[in-house]
Motif scaffolding. Structure first.
Motif, PDB file in Angstrom:
ATOM      1  N   ILE A 176     102.520 -49.111  -0.703  1.00 32.61           N
ATOM      2  CA  ILE A 176     102.856 -50.365  -0.706  1.00 32.61           C
ATOM      3  C   ILE A 176     103.636 -50.911   0.556  1.00 32.61           C
ATOM      4  O   ILE A 176     103.402 -51.738   1.038  1.00 32.61           O
ATOM      5  CB  ILE A 176     103.538 -50.884  -1.953  1.00 32.61           C
ATOM      6  N   ARG A 177     104.864 -50.176   0.853  1.00 28.23           N
ATOM      7  CA  ARG A 177     105.691 -50.377   1.799  1.00 28.23           C
ATOM      8  C   ARG A 177     104.910 -50.326   3.182  1.00 28.23           C
ATOM      9  O   ARG A 177     105.229 -51.098   4.043  1.00 28.23           O
ATOM     10  CB  ARG A 177     106.864 -49.721   1.984  1.00 28.23           C
ATOM     11  N   SER A 178     103.750 -49.518   3.331  1.00 28.45           N
ATOM     12  CA  SER A 178     103.295 -49.086   4.534  1.00 28.45           C
ATOM     13  C   SER A 178     102.012 -50.147   4.573  1.00 28.45           C
ATOM     14  O   SER A 178     101.176 -49.911   5.580  1.00 28.45           O
ATOM     15  CB  SER A 178     102.751 -47.778   4.597  1.00 28.45           C
ATOM     16  N   GLY A 179     101.956 -51.077   3.635  1.00 34.58           N
ATOM     17  CA  GLY A 179     100.848 -52.148   3.733  1.00 34.58           C
ATOM     18  C   GLY A 179      99.599 -51.608   3.211  1.00 34.58           C
ATOM     19  O   GLY A 179      98.544 -52.319   3.519  1.00 34.58           O
ATOM     20  N   GLY A 180      99.437 -50.498   2.530  1.00 36.07           N
ATOM     21  CA  GLY A 180      98.279 -50.224   1.753  1.00 36.07           C
ATOM     22  C   GLY A 180      97.571 -51.310   1.136  1.00 36.07           C
ATOM     23  O   GLY A 180      98.238 -51.985   0.384  1.00 36.07           O
ATOM     24  N   ILE A 181      96.102 -51.124   1.032  1.00 40.70           N
ATOM     25  CA  ILE A 181      95.488 -52.159   0.069  1.00 40.70           C
ATOM     26  C   ILE A 181      95.464 -51.772  -1.323  1.00 40.70           C
ATOM     27  O   ILE A 181      95.870 -52.622  -2.294  1.00 40.70           O
ATOM     28  CB  ILE A 181      94.133 -52.371   0.608  1.00 40.70           C
ATOM     29  N   ASP A 182      95.198 -50.562  -1.727  1.00 44.40           N
ATOM     30  CA  ASP A 182      95.230 -49.971  -2.997  1.00 44.40           C
ATOM     31  C   ASP A 182      95.576 -48.735  -3.178  1.00 44.40           C
ATOM     32  O   ASP A 182      95.332 -47.884  -2.167  1.00 44.40           O
ATOM     33  CB  ASP A 182      93.904 -50.470  -3.523  1.00 44.40           C
ATOM     34  N   TYR A 183      95.680 -48.025  -4.351  1.00 52.53           N
ATOM     35  CA  TYR A 183      95.937 -46.753  -4.535  1.00 52.53           C
ATOM     36  C   TYR A 183      95.141 -46.294  -5.902  1.00 52.53           C
ATOM     37  O   TYR A 183      95.206 -46.839  -6.799  1.00 52.53           O
ATOM     38  CB  TYR A 183      97.597 -46.298  -5.181  1.00 52.53           C
ATOM     39  N   ILE A 184      94.048 -45.507  -5.452  1.00 52.83           N
ATOM     40  CA  ILE A 184      93.290 -45.107  -6.396  1.00 52.83           C
ATOM     41  C   ILE A 184      93.432 -43.665  -6.843  1.00 52.83           C
ATOM     42  O   ILE A 184      93.409 -42.892  -5.987  1.00 52.83           O
ATOM     43  CB  ILE A 184      91.656 -45.458  -5.655  1.00 52.83           C
ATOM     44  N   LEU A 185      93.254 -43.490  -8.112  1.00 50.57           N
ATOM     45  CA  LEU A 185      93.380 -41.944  -8.676  1.00 50.57           C
ATOM     46  C   LEU A 185      92.108 -41.195  -8.726  1.00 50.57           C
ATOM     47  O   LEU A 185      90.876 -41.900  -9.043  1.00 50.57           O
ATOM     48  CB  LEU A 185      94.150 -41.991  -9.853  1.00 50.57           C
ATOM     49  N   LYS A 186      92.168 -40.134  -8.372  1.00 51.47           N
ATOM     50  CA  LYS A 186      90.942 -39.188  -8.655  1.00 51.47           C
ATOM     51  C   LYS A 186      90.905 -38.646 -10.068  1.00 51.47           C
ATOM     52  O   LYS A 186      92.072 -38.658 -10.753  1.00 51.47           O
ATOM     53  CB  LYS A 186      91.045 -37.832  -7.848  1.00 51.47           C
ATOM     54  N   PRO A 187      89.666 -38.629 -10.755  1.00 57.79           N
ATOM     55  CA  PRO A 187      88.616 -38.794  -9.998  1.00 57.79           C
ATOM     56  C   PRO A 187      88.161 -40.049 -10.041  1.00 57.79           C
ATOM     57  O   PRO A 187      88.487 -40.824 -10.667  1.00 57.79           O
ATOM     58  CB  PRO A 187      87.470 -37.901 -11.189  1.00 57.79           C
ATOM     59  N   VAL A 188      87.414 -40.373  -8.903  1.00 58.33           N
ATOM     60  CA  VAL A 188      87.099 -41.651  -8.270  1.00 58.33           C
ATOM     61  C   VAL A 188      85.981 -42.322  -9.180  1.00 58.33           C
ATOM     62  O   VAL A 188      85.096 -41.759  -9.334  1.00 58.33           O
ATOM     63  CB  VAL A 188      86.741 -41.802  -6.728  1.00 58.33           C
ATOM     64  N   GLU A 189      86.222 -43.579  -9.763  1.00 58.94           N
ATOM     65  CA  GLU A 189      85.386 -44.440 -10.406  1.00 58.94           C
ATOM     66  C   GLU A 189      84.669 -45.334  -9.332  1.00 58.94           C
ATOM     67  O   GLU A 189      85.271 -45.984  -8.569  1.00 58.94           O
ATOM     68  CB  GLU A 189      85.968 -45.363 -11.373  1.00 58.94           C
ATOM     69  N   ASP A 202      83.077 -48.252  -9.678  1.00 55.90           N
ATOM     70  CA  ASP A 202      83.564 -49.712  -9.509  1.00 55.90           C
ATOM     71  C   ASP A 202      85.083 -49.734  -8.921  1.00 55.90           C
ATOM     72  O   ASP A 202      85.158 -50.589  -8.083  1.00 55.90           O
ATOM     73  CB  ASP A 202      83.720 -50.142 -10.977  1.00 55.90           C
ATOM     74  N   SER A 203      85.743 -48.964  -9.219  1.00 57.83           N
ATOM     75  CA  SER A 203      87.174 -49.188  -8.667  1.00 57.83           C
ATOM     76  C   SER A 203      87.237 -48.831  -7.137  1.00 57.83           C
ATOM     77  O   SER A 203      87.807 -49.722  -6.484  1.00 57.83           O
ATOM     78  CB  SER A 203      88.110 -48.085  -9.165  1.00 57.83           C
ATOM     79  N   LEU A 204      86.567 -48.066  -6.764  1.00 58.01           N
ATOM     80  CA  LEU A 204      86.273 -47.749  -5.290  1.00 58.01           C
ATOM     81  C   LEU A 204      85.881 -49.016  -4.538  1.00 58.01           C
ATOM     82  O   LEU A 204      86.450 -49.245  -3.736  1.00 58.01           O
ATOM     83  CB  LEU A 204      85.474 -46.488  -5.002  1.00 58.01           C
ATOM     84  N   ASN A 205      84.580 -49.559  -4.989  1.00 56.99           N
ATOM     85  CA  ASN A 205      83.833 -50.636  -4.371  1.00 56.99           C
ATOM     86  C   ASN A 205      84.670 -51.823  -4.315  1.00 56.99           C
ATOM     87  O   ASN A 205      84.791 -52.612  -3.533  1.00 56.99           O
ATOM     88  CB  ASN A 205      82.625 -50.882  -4.855  1.00 56.99           C
ATOM     89  N   GLU A 206      85.489 -52.082  -5.585  1.00 52.78           N
ATOM     90  CA  GLU A 206      86.460 -53.210  -5.868  1.00 52.78           C
ATOM     91  C   GLU A 206      87.537 -53.072  -4.561  1.00 52.78           C
ATOM     92  O   GLU A 206      87.709 -54.285  -3.857  1.00 52.78           O
ATOM     93  CB  GLU A 206      87.005 -53.291  -7.022  1.00 52.78           C
ATOM     94  N   ALA A 207      88.237 -51.955  -4.502  1.00 54.92           N
ATOM     95  CA  ALA A 207      89.215 -51.791  -3.518  1.00 54.92           C
ATOM     96  C   ALA A 207      88.577 -52.131  -2.080  1.00 54.92           C
ATOM     97  O   ALA A 207      89.329 -52.409  -1.092  1.00 54.92           O
ATOM     98  CB  ALA A 207      89.944 -50.444  -3.654  1.00 54.92           C
ATOM     99  N   LEU A 208      87.355 -51.558  -1.840  1.00 58.20           N
ATOM    100  CA  LEU A 208      86.823 -51.656  -0.465  1.00 58.20           C
ATOM    101  C   LEU A 208      86.270 -52.964  -0.035  1.00 58.20           C
ATOM    102  O   LEU A 208      86.723 -53.461   1.190  1.00 58.20           O
ATOM    103  CB  LEU A 208      85.450 -50.778  -0.449  1.00 58.20           C
TER     104      LEU A 208
END
Length: 538
Positions: free
Chosen positions: A94-107, A109-115
């Protein structure tokens, strides 16, 4: 768009590549890196818009990569894909300006929503960056005009002087308050016809050339600029304490001669303590330039207003009007030449002829010819405007290359005016003889050249208003439309040759700008030149 996937496990990188719907997000390029160091190299080389990174990697890990991106590439959008639900990792993201933090294993829907969020954020910021860039470009384009406006206000004495000086100092070097200075003025209408014709309807280019030469030699000891309210007038302010002002102007004239093969006449004046009395010094310089004697002397730097001797009679062209009109009505070459020579002889007998006189007499000629020909064009409408071929260069006055009177050129101008008036006044209306048809034939023969209404007026010794009105009456189109049709018809023939590029065709028919040529072509034909070529070649 381009994405970089950073993870030390190849099967994870490949899985992300399969789960993301790249096409939906408009992503066409996907790179991969096995650690942070390789990622830095690929980011520098390929400049991705989005980076998707793991946290725990050999050599440079995700924390270090995030810090580097935040510091050096803040525009890149970052997604963290990690197998660790660690608060410190999330906080650093968050401090570095990241858009999202996704946990593995990758879903998926979560990946495409963040993308999608990353893509949208980058696009919005890119629009803002482009807007700022365009604004900066516009500001840079407007800055010279703004500076000329401020400097013109300063020499005119307009506005609050202290405020104008303060605004100028924020953008350029000016003399310190109280320092003495010099002012000089030159005008493009005091150059000869041969030089003016080279620039035709590009007066700004002539001014740009003259100002650049002046500023290159003045450097930080002066400034040359356009007088915004007086087209064609260039003003020089100089505060060089080491070099006499006359020497500065002579060096500038040498620069003019190297570039244009001409030297200029300057009106010059010395000012008091800057910026006091600047308007007065400027007016003194203008008066010295415009009153200089065109009959005698070789000096090009004029510091005093030339004054006519006592008893010198005022010479008015209007007092010769009846003699000129009778000569024109006679149609006699001998009478026209005699009337012309009598006028020139009276001018020669004066002890002073100045640029002011030439401008006034030229205006009188325009007024006389307008009234001679206005009955010939029976119309209550305003003159037809031919904006596309109008130009702002002044009518060429009878100057020689050294800026003095050229008697042969003046004789040609006056005789030409009288011959043109003769043809109009005697109402020779046959198609073969009417002067408007001569103009039409000239356009048909010279369509490939840069043509302006003023150039035609000067060549045929008629007013622009008369030519515009009469041309519309004779041909039912404006002169510019007539010329445009000739050019487009020629272009249509050339377009049938696939070996000639459209840019070349545009130039061959008189258009220096390919985009403008295409615009005119489509307006007249309903197709772009390229569409016309494809249609007729098929």
């Amino acid at each position: 768009m381009r994405v970089l996937i950073v993870d030390d496990e190849q099967h994870v990188r490949e899985a992300i590549g399969l789960l993301a719907d790249w096409e939906r997000h408009g992503i066409t390029e996907i790179d991969q890196a096995a650690d942070g160091e390789e990622a830095v190299r690929l980011i520098e080389e390929n400049k991705p818009q989005i980076v998707m990174t793991d946290m725990r990697m050999p050599r440079k890990n995700g924390l270090e990569l995030l810090t580097w991106l935040h510091t050096t590439k803040p525009d890149i959008k970052v997604l963290v894909i990690s197998g660790y639900d660690d608060f410190e990792y999330v906080r650093h993201t968050i401090r570095s300006g990241g858009i999202d933090y996704i946990l593995k294993p990758v879903e998926p829907d979560s990946l495409n929503e963040a993308l999608a969020k990353a893509v949208q954020t980058w696009q919005l910021e890119e629009e803002k960056r482009q807007q700022i860039t365009n604004q900066n470009i516009e500001m840079n384009q407007m800055t010279p005009f703004y500076m000329d406006r401020l400097l013109s206000d300063l020499v005119n004495g307009y506005g609050n002087r202290d405020s104008v000086v303060s605004q100028l100092r924020n953008r350029m070097t000016l003399p310190v308050i109280g320092l003495t200075y010099n002012v000089a003025v030159l005008r493009d209408d005091q150059f000869d016809e041969a030089l003016l014709s080279k620039f035709r309807n590009r007066r700004h280019l002539l001014s740009f050339t003259l100002i650049n030469i002046c500023n290159e030699l003045l450097m930080d000891q002066g400034v040359a600029f356009r007088h915004i309210d007086k087209p064609g007038e260039i003003i020089l302010l100089c505060w060089n304490p080491r070099l006499p002002f006359n020497d500065v102007l002579e060096r500038i004239n040498d620069g003019f001669f190297s570039t244009l093969r001409r030297r200029s006449h300057f009106g010059a004046a010395k000012g008091g303590a800057f910026p006091d009395d600047l308007p007065k010094a400027y007016l003194n310089a203008v008066q010295a330039l415009c009153s200089r004697n065109l009959l005698t002397g070789k000096c090009r730097i004029h510091r005093e207003r030339a004054v006519e001797s006592e008893g010198s009679r005022t010479l008015r062209l209007s007092s010769y009007e009846e003699k000129f009109k009778l000569a024109a009505l006679s149609g006699s070459k001998e009478r026209i030449e005699t009337a012309t020579e009598e006028w020139l002889q009276d001018v020669r007998e004066r002890d002073l002829v100045s640029p002011e006189h030439l401008v006034r007499w030229n205006s009188e000629w325009d007024w006389i010819q307008y009234h001679w020909t206005e009955n010939e064009v029976k119309s209550t409408q305003e003159p037809v405007e031919d904006a596309e071929i109008s130009q702002d260069l002044p009518s060429a006055l009878p100057y020689s290359e050294d800026g003095m009177i050229c008697w042969d050129r003046w004789r040609e101008q006056i005789s030409g005016r009288l011959y043109a008036a003769s043809r109009v006044l005697t109402q020779i209306h046959s198609k073969d003889n009417h002067i408007i048809h001569d103009i039409a034939r000239y356009l048909e023969q010279h369509y490939h050249e840069e043509i302006s209404l003023q150039q035609i007026a000067g060549k045929f010794f008629l007013s622009r208003e008369y030519i515009s009105r009469k041309f519309k009456q004779e041909f039912a189109v404006t002169l510019s439309d007539f010329l445009g049709r000739i050019r487009i018809n020629k272009a249509k023939t050339l377009l049938l040759n696939p070996q000639i590029r459209i840019a070349q065709i545009a130039e061959m028919v008189g258009y220096q700008d390919e985009k403008y040529f295409s615009k005119v072509f489509k307006k007249m034909e309903g197709f772009t030149p390229n569409e016309y070529r494809k249609k007729h070649m098929s």
